[in-house]
Structure formats: C-alpha cells, structure tokens
Scaffold this active site. Structure first.
Site, short mmCIF file in Angstrom:
data_model
loop_
_atom_site.label_atom_id
_atom_site.label_comp_id
_atom_site.label_asym_id
_atom_site.label_seq_id
_atom_site.Cartn_x
_atom_site.Cartn_y
_atom_site.Cartn_z
N GLY A 35 0.83 -1.19 0.00
CA GLY A 35 0.00 0.00 0.00
C GLY A 35 0.87 1.24 0.00
O GLY A 35 1.84 1.32 0.74
N GLU B 22 1.92 4.92 0.89
CA GLU B 22 1.61 5.92 1.91
C GLU B 22 1.31 7.29 1.34
O GLU B 22 1.08 8.24 2.07
CB GLU B 22 2.76 5.99 2.92
CG GLU B 22 2.77 4.86 3.94
CD GLU B 22 3.52 3.63 3.48
OE1 GLU B 22 3.80 2.77 4.31
OE2 GLU B 22 3.79 3.51 2.27
N THR C 140 1.43 -2.39 5.64
CA THR C 140 0.58 -1.32 6.14
C THR C 140 -0.85 -1.45 5.65
O THR C 140 -1.80 -1.20 6.39
CB THR C 140 1.12 0.05 5.68
OG1 THR C 140 2.53 0.08 5.85
CG2 THR C 140 0.48 1.19 6.45
N ARG D 219 2.80 3.88 12.30
CA ARG D 219 1.80 3.23 11.45
C ARG D 219 1.25 1.95 12.08
O ARG D 219 0.36 1.31 11.50
CB ARG D 219 2.41 2.90 10.09
CG ARG D 219 2.78 4.12 9.26
CD ARG D 219 3.66 3.73 8.08
NE ARG D 219 4.96 3.22 8.53
CZ ARG D 219 5.85 2.64 7.72
NH1 ARG D 219 5.57 2.46 6.45
NH2 ARG D 219 7.01 2.23 8.23
N HIS E 212 13.96 -5.13 9.63
CA HIS E 212 14.34 -3.71 9.50
C HIS E 212 15.26 -3.27 10.64
O HIS E 212 15.27 -2.11 11.03
CB HIS E 212 13.11 -2.78 9.44
CG HIS E 212 12.01 -3.26 8.55
ND1 HIS E 212 12.23 -3.73 7.28
CD2 HIS E 212 10.66 -3.31 8.75
CE1 HIS E 212 11.06 -4.07 6.73
NE2 HIS E 212 10.10 -3.83 7.61
N ASP F 65 12.61 -7.13 1.35
CA ASP F 65 11.41 -6.29 1.44
C ASP F 65 10.96 -5.90 0.04
O ASP F 65 10.47 -4.81 -0.20
CB ASP F 65 11.66 -5.05 2.30
CG ASP F 65 10.39 -4.51 2.95
OD1 ASP F 65 9.39 -5.25 2.98
OD2 ASP F 65 10.41 -3.37 3.43
#
Length: 388
Positions: A68, A70, A99, A163, A224, A285
């Site tokens: 998604g 941002e 997210t 988030r 991360h 990622d």
C-alpha cells in the site's frame, strides 16, 4: 532429465571444495568429488569450473502482491514478477501484507503465491498484517496455519512505528501464543514476523513478553533492524537472548544518509561484535513501498523495494565488508530457513534442488534451479511469468 553440475566449488552453505552434484527430478540425488555416469539416459551436463554452487536464496520478506502506498491510492506498488526473484538467485520467498490490508488482501496474497508456485518458485506466506487484531482468511490464526498450506506464520506485525496499531503486551503475547500452538498442531514453526519502526522503544515490548509470559524471544523474528545504530545494538541484545534478527537490503539514499546501516554493513558489524552467525539474516522487502519520513513523520518521498538488492547485499558483504562467503550465504539461505521452519537453504542428498551457480569472481548468478527446474541459464531467464 538428469542434470550433472561438474567441478564447482560447493557451499552448502559450508564450503566443501570442488564437488559434482547430480539432480534427478526435483531432488539432489548425489554429491561426490567426481560423479561418473555411464548411461544412454539423457543427461544435461553443466560445467561449473570457475564457479561456486550455493543453495537457492531464501528471501524471508517479500510483498509479492505489492504494498500500500503511503501517498494514496496511486502510489500502491506493483506486484512481483517471477524473474524479479529468479534472475537474482532467489528460489524461495516468504510473502506478507504490510501497512495496507484493505486494498491488499490475504486472498490475493495466497492466490499470487499459488500462481508463482505453478511457475516453479517456492512460496510461503504469513497470515495477518501490520495491525492487531490480525486479519485472517478463516477467522482464526490457528485454522489459517493448520489448513492453508502456504501459511507458515503471522506478520509482519508492526511495533515501534507510528503506522502500527500500538499493540499492548497482552495483545501481542496472545497472538504469539496462537501462532505457536497453531505451528505445533500443523507441523510448522508459527514464527511471528515483526516490523520494527524507527521509534526508540525498539524491541522493548518483545522483552516484556518474554519476562511476563512463557513465550521466548525465538518466537519473534524482527526485521528492518538496520534502521540505525541504536536499533542495531538493541538487536544484538535480542540475539544474545536467543532471538534472530533480520536486515533489510532495500533502502534509499536518504535513509542511508540519515543513519541507516546498509544491510551488508549491519551484518559485518554484528559478526564483528561476536553475534552468533546463525542468528543473522537479510531480506529484500521486495516490492514494498519504502516511504521516506521526516523527523515529524511527514511523508517526503516514496520508493519501491527490489528483490535484486538481496544478491547485491550478499556481494557487498563479501567484497566490501570482508564477510566470508559462507557467513554471507548463511544470512540468505540456511538462517532464514531455520528461523521460519522451512526445509530450504542447504544442499544435501535428498534435499530440494534449489541451487545457484555463480561466477566465483563477480559472484553473478549464471544458472538458477528451483525444485530441479532450470529457471535461469547463462544469465537469461528460461522460465517467465505469462505477462513478463
């Protein structure tokens, strides 16, 4: 068809010197210094001279359906194609939502996974997403893991991030307990993938869970962890407590200029600090949105993660930071496979023939096999998705 790979330096990922490897169907059926086959059977012979042969890379976090954006609907990132993985040595991906779990759904995730599996890639998924309570396909984490083959764990659940759903110790502990029991009942690991944001609470909630419940740090798999040195140092303490941490290979120039450690640098740093080499992993990622936020969490830029960065970081770890090929390979093969409970990431007789043949000087993949199928031949994709 039988495939015989001759004379390559074998890493399983442990180095074994020059070996011949024989593939039959989807499996490795023989490993010897020299394999001689006297037969009129059709055998494809690959000369591995001047190359290293390694397990196929295991990318433990990929957004195969895109992420998604941002920056609104128009910024949703695209889906992954098969060759985004295979051309860069990746034969196994673990897919998750992030997210956005509204326009990006678990039904779409599993359907995409099944499609990539039909093309020959190994694909696993996590149920849930950033937010709690976790969204599921069946209405239950337990049922998702028990009855849907692709689901192996839960995540990526966000902590220390603006988030996230700001989960409490109790909420996250309950989710981890469900995942653990579901894993026990289904013969899976039930690992909880944790997205760790930039907030300086770092991994404190995971330590609180360990101290207040029967759930160990090994149940969680935070990613991360190379956002900044403070988080990296918190990750080292997490590893000392028995956990495994993951470094993200996709990044932006802005983040690197503002304190983020490149994944290869983070790997080398942790090894230099004496962290157990089996407790460190890297993932791409891939196809996630990579938002750039200022100090007040205002969005100032947006980029897209790339699966290719996993191989790039492996090469950087070896050539720039002096990490051994063995230890750099472990971070993208056996280590992520072990923390997720996958029978992947190593080379032995009767294991799946997921293999990468790389030039020993450039470390560039020349041939890639997934479950015995040749996906990349002399650097060119021989199997592509229908829309590539």
């Amino acid at each position: 068809m039988l495939t015989l790979i001759c004379g390559a330096h074998l890493y399983t990922p442990t180095p074994h010197g020059k070996m011949d490897v024989l593939i039959a169907g989807s499996k490795i059926v023989d490993l010897q210094k020299k394999i001689n086959i006297d037969s009129n059977t059709n055998i494809k012979v690959i000369d591995g001279t001047g190359c290293i042969l390694t397990p196929g890379f295991v990318d433990s976090l990929v957004h195969i359906t895109g992420g998604g954006g941002e920056a609104g609907f128009a910024s949703r990132t695209p889906e992954m194609n098969l060759t985004d993985a295979t051309l860069h040595g990746i034969t196994t991906v673990v897919a998750a939502l992030g997210t956005d779990s509204s326009s990006r759904t678990l039904t779409n995730l599993v359907a995409k996974a099944k499609g990539l599996k039909e093309l020959g890639l190994n694909v696993f998924c996590h149920t849930g997403s950033y937010h709690l309570p976790a969204k599921t396909l069946t209405g239950s984490i337990t049922d998702d893991l028990m009855y849907i083959d692709e689901f192996i764990g839960v995540g990526e659940v966000a902590i220390s991030d603006h988030r996230s759903s700001q989960p409490t110790v109790q909420q996250l502990a309950e989710l981890a307990a469900q995942a653990k029991v579901a894993g026990m009942l289904s013969g899976k690991k039930g690992t909880v993938s944790i997205h760790v944001g930039p907030v300086d609470t770092h991994l404190s909630i995971l330590h609180d869970i360990e101290q207040q419940t029967d759930i160990s740090l090994a149940q969680f798999y935070p990613t991360h962890m190379n956002r900044n040195k403070a988080l990296l140092d918190a990750g080292i303490e997490f590893c000392k407590g028995g956990g495994t941490i993951d470094f993200t290979t996709s990044t932006t120039e802005y983040d690197l200029a503002n304190g983020e450690y490149a994944a290869a640098r983070a790997l080398a740093y942790c090894l230099d600090q004496g962290v157990d080499k089996t407790k460190l992993t890297m993932s791409s990622d891939g196809h996630a949105s990579l938002p750039i936020f200022d100090a007040d969490f205002n969005l100032i830029g947006l980029e897209v993660g790339k699966e290719a960065s996993l191989h790039d970081s492996f090469v950087e770890a070896v050539n720039v930071h002096g990490v051994s090929i063995e230890h750099a390979l472990m971070a993208i093969t056996s280590n992520p496979a072990n923390v997720l409970g996958l029978k992947k990431g190593n080379i032995a007789i009767n294991t799946d023939a997921d293999l990468v043949l790389m030039d020993s000087q450039s470390l560039k993949p020349t041939h890639v096999w997934s479950q015995g199928s040749l996906m990349v031949d002399n650097g060119f994709a021989v199997i592509k998705g229908p829309f590539e």
